[in-house]
Design an enzyme around this catalytic site. Structure first.
Site, PDB file in Angstrom:
ATOM      1  N   ALA A 181       4.254   0.039  12.303  1.00 16.12           N
ATOM      2  CA  ALA A 181       4.793  -0.246  11.942  1.00 16.12           C
ATOM      3  C   ALA A 181       4.800  -1.265  12.714  1.00 16.12           C
ATOM      4  O   ALA A 181       6.920  -2.656  12.877  1.00 16.12           O
ATOM      5  CB  ALA A 181       5.731  -1.078  10.487  1.00 16.12           C
ATOM      6  N   ALA A 182       5.290  -1.775  14.525  1.00 18.73           N
ATOM      7  CA  ALA A 182       6.312  -2.176  14.258  1.00 18.73           C
ATOM      8  C   ALA A 182       5.567  -3.532  14.702  1.00 18.73           C
ATOM      9  O   ALA A 182       6.886  -4.148  14.948  1.00 18.73           O
ATOM     10  CB  ALA A 182       6.125  -1.556  16.320  1.00 18.73           C
ATOM     11  N   GLY A 183       4.173  -4.007  15.032  1.00 15.98           N
ATOM     12  CA  GLY A 183       4.650  -5.037  14.470  1.00 15.98           C
ATOM     13  C   GLY A 183       4.774  -5.866  13.604  1.00 15.98           C
ATOM     14  O   GLY A 183       5.441  -6.805  12.913  1.00 15.98           O
ATOM     15  N   ASP A 184       4.930  -5.270  12.215  1.00 19.31           N
ATOM     16  CA  ASP A 184       5.713  -5.489  10.953  1.00 19.31           C
ATOM     17  C   ASP A 184       6.998  -6.437  10.985  1.00 19.31           C
ATOM     18  O   ASP A 184       7.904  -7.176  10.423  1.00 19.31           O
ATOM     19  CB  ASP A 184       4.956  -4.808  10.145  1.00 19.31           C
ATOM     20  CG  ASP A 184       3.608  -4.977   9.174  1.00 19.31           C
ATOM     21  OD1 ASP A 184       2.940  -5.399   9.652  1.00 19.31           O
ATOM     22  OD2 ASP A 184       3.372  -3.879   9.168  1.00 19.31           O
ATOM     23  N   GLY A 235       1.779  -0.643   3.570  1.00 23.38           N
ATOM     24  CA  GLY A 235       1.459  -1.807   3.362  1.00 23.38           C
ATOM     25  C   GLY A 235       2.349  -3.262   4.693  1.00 23.38           C
ATOM     26  O   GLY A 235       3.064  -3.647   3.809  1.00 23.38           O
ATOM     27  N   ALA A 244       3.960  -5.588   2.026  1.00 16.16           N
ATOM     28  CA  ALA A 244       5.866  -5.200   1.843  1.00 16.16           C
ATOM     29  C   ALA A 244       6.779  -4.606   2.902  1.00 16.16           C
ATOM     30  O   ALA A 244       7.913  -4.578   3.295  1.00 16.16           O
ATOM     31  CB  ALA A 244       5.394  -3.458   0.971  1.00 16.16           C
ATOM     32  N   ASN A 281       0.873  -1.262  -0.062  1.00 12.65           N
ATOM     33  CA  ASN A 281       0.164   0.055  -0.021  1.00 12.65           C
ATOM     34  C   ASN A 281       0.319   1.585  -0.152  1.00 12.65           C
ATOM     35  O   ASN A 281       1.755   1.288   0.506  1.00 12.65           O
ATOM     36  CB  ASN A 281      -1.040  -0.109   1.242  1.00 12.65           C
ATOM     37  CG  ASN A 281      -1.936  -1.158   1.530  1.00 12.65           C
ATOM     38  OD1 ASN A 281      -2.589  -1.819   0.320  1.00 12.65           O
ATOM     39  ND2 ASN A 281      -2.038  -1.544   2.528  1.00 12.65           N
TER      40      ASN A 281
HETATM   41  P1  ADP Z   1       1.720  -4.090  16.462  1.00  7.60           P
HETATM   42  O1  ADP Z   1       2.258  -3.081  16.132  1.00  7.60           O
HETATM   43  O2  ADP Z   1       1.425  -4.724  15.358  1.00  7.60           O
HETATM   44  O3  ADP Z   1      -0.002  -2.808  16.752  1.00  7.60           O
HETATM   45  P2  ADP Z   1       3.085  -4.196  18.899  1.00  7.60           P
HETATM   46  O4  ADP Z   1       2.386  -2.315  19.711  1.00  7.60           O
HETATM   47  O5  ADP Z   1       2.709  -5.221  19.608  1.00  7.60           O
HETATM   48  O6  ADP Z   1       2.479  -4.315  17.660  1.00  7.60           O
HETATM   49  O7  ADP Z   1       4.456  -4.122  18.805  1.00  7.60           O
HETATM   50  C1  ADP Z   1       5.316  -5.018  18.307  1.00  7.60           C
HETATM   51  C2  ADP Z   1       6.322  -4.830  19.259  1.00  7.60           C
HETATM   52  O8  ADP Z   1       6.916  -3.959  18.681  1.00  7.60           O
HETATM   53  C3  ADP Z   1       6.513  -4.923  20.810  1.00  7.60           C
HETATM   54  O9  ADP Z   1       6.142  -6.633  20.683  1.00  7.60           O
HETATM   55  C4  ADP Z   1       7.606  -4.710  20.962  1.00  7.60           C
HETATM   56  O10 ADP Z   1       8.769  -5.770  20.572  1.00  7.60           O
HETATM   57  C5  ADP Z   1       7.796  -2.927  19.992  1.00  7.60           C
HETATM   58  N1  ADP Z   1       7.787  -2.321  20.614  1.00  7.60           N
HETATM   59  C6  ADP Z   1       6.074  -1.113  20.058  1.00  7.60           C
HETATM   60  N2  ADP Z   1       5.581  -0.327  20.808  1.00  7.60           N
HETATM   61  C7  ADP Z   1       7.197  -0.461  21.448  1.00  7.60           C
HETATM   62  C8  ADP Z   1       7.789   0.901  22.619  1.00  7.60           C
HETATM   63  N3  ADP Z   1       6.737   1.681  22.626  1.00  7.60           N
HETATM   64  N4  ADP Z   1       8.877   0.558  23.174  1.00  7.60           N
HETATM   65  C9  ADP Z   1      10.262  -0.430  23.057  1.00  7.60           C
HETATM   66  N5  ADP Z   1       9.327  -1.684  21.794  1.00  7.60           N
HETATM   67  C10 ADP Z   1       8.441  -1.394  21.661  1.00  7.60           C
HETATM   68 NA    NA Z   2       7.633   3.650  13.421  1.00 10.96          NA
END
Ligand code: ADP
Ligand code: NA
Length: 296
Positions: free
Chosen positions: A242-245, A37, A40, A9
């Site tokens: 995109a933390a989860g990705d 996306g 990606a 996306n």
């Molecule tokens: P999504 O982005 O899918 O909602 P999360 O929010 O659970 O997923 O974040 C995925 C991973 O990213 C977490 O398990 C953690 O390791 C890391 N993470 C997310 N937010 C933070 C933060 N504020 N500080 C440090 N690590 C983070």
């Molecule tokens: Na970011």
């Protein structure tokens, strides 16, 4: 090698003090177009984290298509399996508030035209060590992709990020080796609000599961009885888009390199912590040397 069968996306990102309510117009601080996306993003995260990656998916024949392909290619991702289909590319309209909260509208566009992998795409999956799937493509296509490795006795493990949250058909779950929801998706899938309970329920569906808990880290469980908890790396988050990705892409890299669950969790947590300290999705994903330095 890792295959990602998923969405591309263009993220249209507006940065604003507070998102507008219905009927309201607000003035934003900044606007950016950023390739994104979930598919990606995971492909770019995995490539930057050190794996050879092939992306399988589709873009439209509009102005966004070439930019999406270029972003993947610049990260070193093989785009031979990225089709161009008539009509618009997928877009995600994202509003990021100053507090860091974001709200997102995804319009699938070309992603909605993707069908199950065949021919060269199926061969690419068969040659892979891991296949990463998310739920931004038609469910039928995701189910078909998940069954490719088993159909040809490939060693590829199937890793599913069940996002956006949707009911998962049994035909999909039976082909998944590892599921990686965040705590909200885990609750939606299992009906259990406590992530530890959700993890146990997920292990009734698939052999391994990771539930990510944002700034509280992640939980891991396996049907062999292993349970792990990994604390997040303490950082100041500016954009968690995109933390989860990033986490899922890096987790796949560590696993395909032979890391055990504890080492793979640490590697993924480090990559995700680096990504939340920078704005944007693909733009914020760390390179291997940055992850290794944080883990020293
Ligand atoms: P999504 O982005 O899918 O909602 P999360 O929010 O659970 O997923 O974040 C995925 C991973 O990213 C977490 O398990 C953690 O390791 C890391 N993470 C997310 N937010 C933070 C933060 N504020 N500080 C440090 N690590 C983070
Ligand atoms: Na970011």
């Amino acid at each position: 090698m890792i295959s990602v069968f998923g969405s591309a996306n263009m993220d249209l990102v507006a940065y604003v003090a507070q998102a507008p309510r219905p009927g309201e117009t607000v003035t934003g601080r900044e606007f950016r177009t950023v390739p994104g996306g979930k598919g990606a993003n995971q492909a770019i995260a995995a490539a930057r984290a050190g794996a050879g990656v092939a992306f399988l998916g589709a873009v439209g024949d509009d102005a966004f298509g070439p930019g999406l392909r270029a972003a993947l290619a610049e990260a070193g991702v093989d785009t031979a399996g990225l089709r161009v289909v008539p009509g618009p590319s997928g877009v995600a309209h994202i509003v990021v508030e100053d507090g860091g909260d974001n709200s997102i509208i995804v319009v699938p566009g070309a992603n909605g035209a993707v069908t199950g992998p065949a021919g060269r795409d199926a061969e690419t999956i068969a040659r892979s060590d891991a296949l990463l799937l998310q739920l931004e493509l038609p469910m039928d296509a995701v189910v078909a992709a998940a069954h490719v490795p088993r159909g040809v006795s490939s060693r590829a493990e199937v890793i599913l990020t069940p996002a956006p949250a949707a009911p998962l058909p049994a035909e999909l779950l039976e082909a998944v080796d590892l599921i990686v929801p965040n705590e909200h998706e885990a609750a939606a899938l299992t009906g259990r609000d406590d992530p530890r309970d959700a993890l146990e329920a997920l292990l009734g569906l698939v052999p391994e599961a990771v539930v990510t808990l944002g700034a509280r880290g992640a939980l891991y469980g396996s049907r062999d009885g292993t349970r792990l908890r990994e604390a997040a790396v303490p950082v100041r988050a500016v954009d968690t888009t995109a933390a989860g990705d990033t986490f899922a892409g890096a987790l796949a890299v560590a696993r395909t390199e032979g890391a055990g669950p504890a080492r793979a969790l640490r590697f993924a947590s480090a990559a995700a912590a680096l990504s939340v300290q920078r704005e944007g999705a693909s733009t914020s994903m760390p390179h291997r040397h940055e992850i290794d330095r944080l883990l020293e």
